[in-house]
Write a protein that holds these residues in place. Structure first.
Motif: not given
Length: 244
Positions: A126-149
């Motif tokens: 995958n050329p988007v090298g910083h598109d990483r979300a290893a298992v256990g990584a946490a992200f705010p619920m304020s952004a992104g389609p997964a948060s919307q869902v």
């Protein structure tokens, strides 16, 4: 009719085996003390002592007619057991979704104000090298389609609270509920695209989100239109395995 417990289900600990007999009867529905006695073949004082102890532990409860039923604590345990199964079921589905779309495929669960990656299938090269979300990584619920869902089908009060400070609006979440998936194109995190869809439990509650992400050169500038169906299908397959 007396319940028969097989040798394979015996623990060798008498009180546990008796409790298991009682729970086995109640799996079929509410039961009075008399029915528990007749169906298990246990003595009435023994049944009475056990059901009161199990009730104190919230493993049993009573319905409006005073009959014994399975308690709320068993429900919590069942949810936790199913959540473990959810990850196990999701892993091969995510791999197939990755192979089908050429994108990173992940499963997220909500924990308060963050969503946590609990399973993933990384795309190769995958050329988007910083598109990483290893298992256990946490992200705010304020952004992104997964948060919307994960937020779109919440109760109104929970939904309104989640919208405070969010990078999406109530109108966006209304569209998510209508189409059954969410998408994003570009943004501050990476110049890519993503699509997510809800995984539901047997009661219809959203318990997780399946997401794919990758460069727009791969997912296009209309990722939902192109891959929304594939992501929804993966979410349904995971939910189907989750409830078996």
């Amino acid at each position: 009719m007396t319940t028969v417990i097989s040798e394979q289900t015996l623990s060798g600990v008498g009180v546990l085996d008796k409790a298991s007999l009682l729970l086995g009867v109640l799996e079929k529905g509410p039961a009075s003390l008399s029915r528990l006695v007749s169906d298990t073949g246990l003595k009435r004082p023994t049944v009475h002592r056990l059901v009161l102890a199990l009730e104190r532990l919230r493993l049993l409860a009573r319905d409006a007619q005073g009959r014994f039923i399975l308690g709320p604590r068993l429900g919590v345990m069942a949810v936790q057991a199913c959540q473990d199964r959810l990850v196990t079921v999701a892993e091969p589905v995510l791999s197939e979704l990755r192979d089908r779309t050429g994108a990173n495929a992940r499963l997220y669960r909500r924990h308060g104000n963050v969503r946590v990656c609990v399973a993933e299938a990384q795309a190769f090269g995958n050329p988007v090298g910083h598109d990483r979300a290893a298992v256990g990584a946490a992200f705010p619920m304020s952004a992104g389609p997964a948060s919307q869902v994960l937020l779109a089908w919440e109760r109104p009060d929970e939904l309104n609270a989640g919208l405070r400070g969010a990078q999406f609006t109530a109108a966006v979440l209304s569209g998510v509920r209508r189409q059954g998936w969410a998408q994003s194109i570009g943004g501050r995190e990476h110049p890519g695209a993503a699509v997510a869809a809800p995984v539901r439990d047997p009661g219809g509650r959203v318990v997780a989100a399946v997401s794919i992400s990758g460069p727009t050169t791969r997912l296009t500038t209309a990722p939902g239109r192109r891959y929304g169906g594939a992501v929804v299908d993966a979410a349904i397959r995971i939910a189907g395995g989750f409830v078996q």
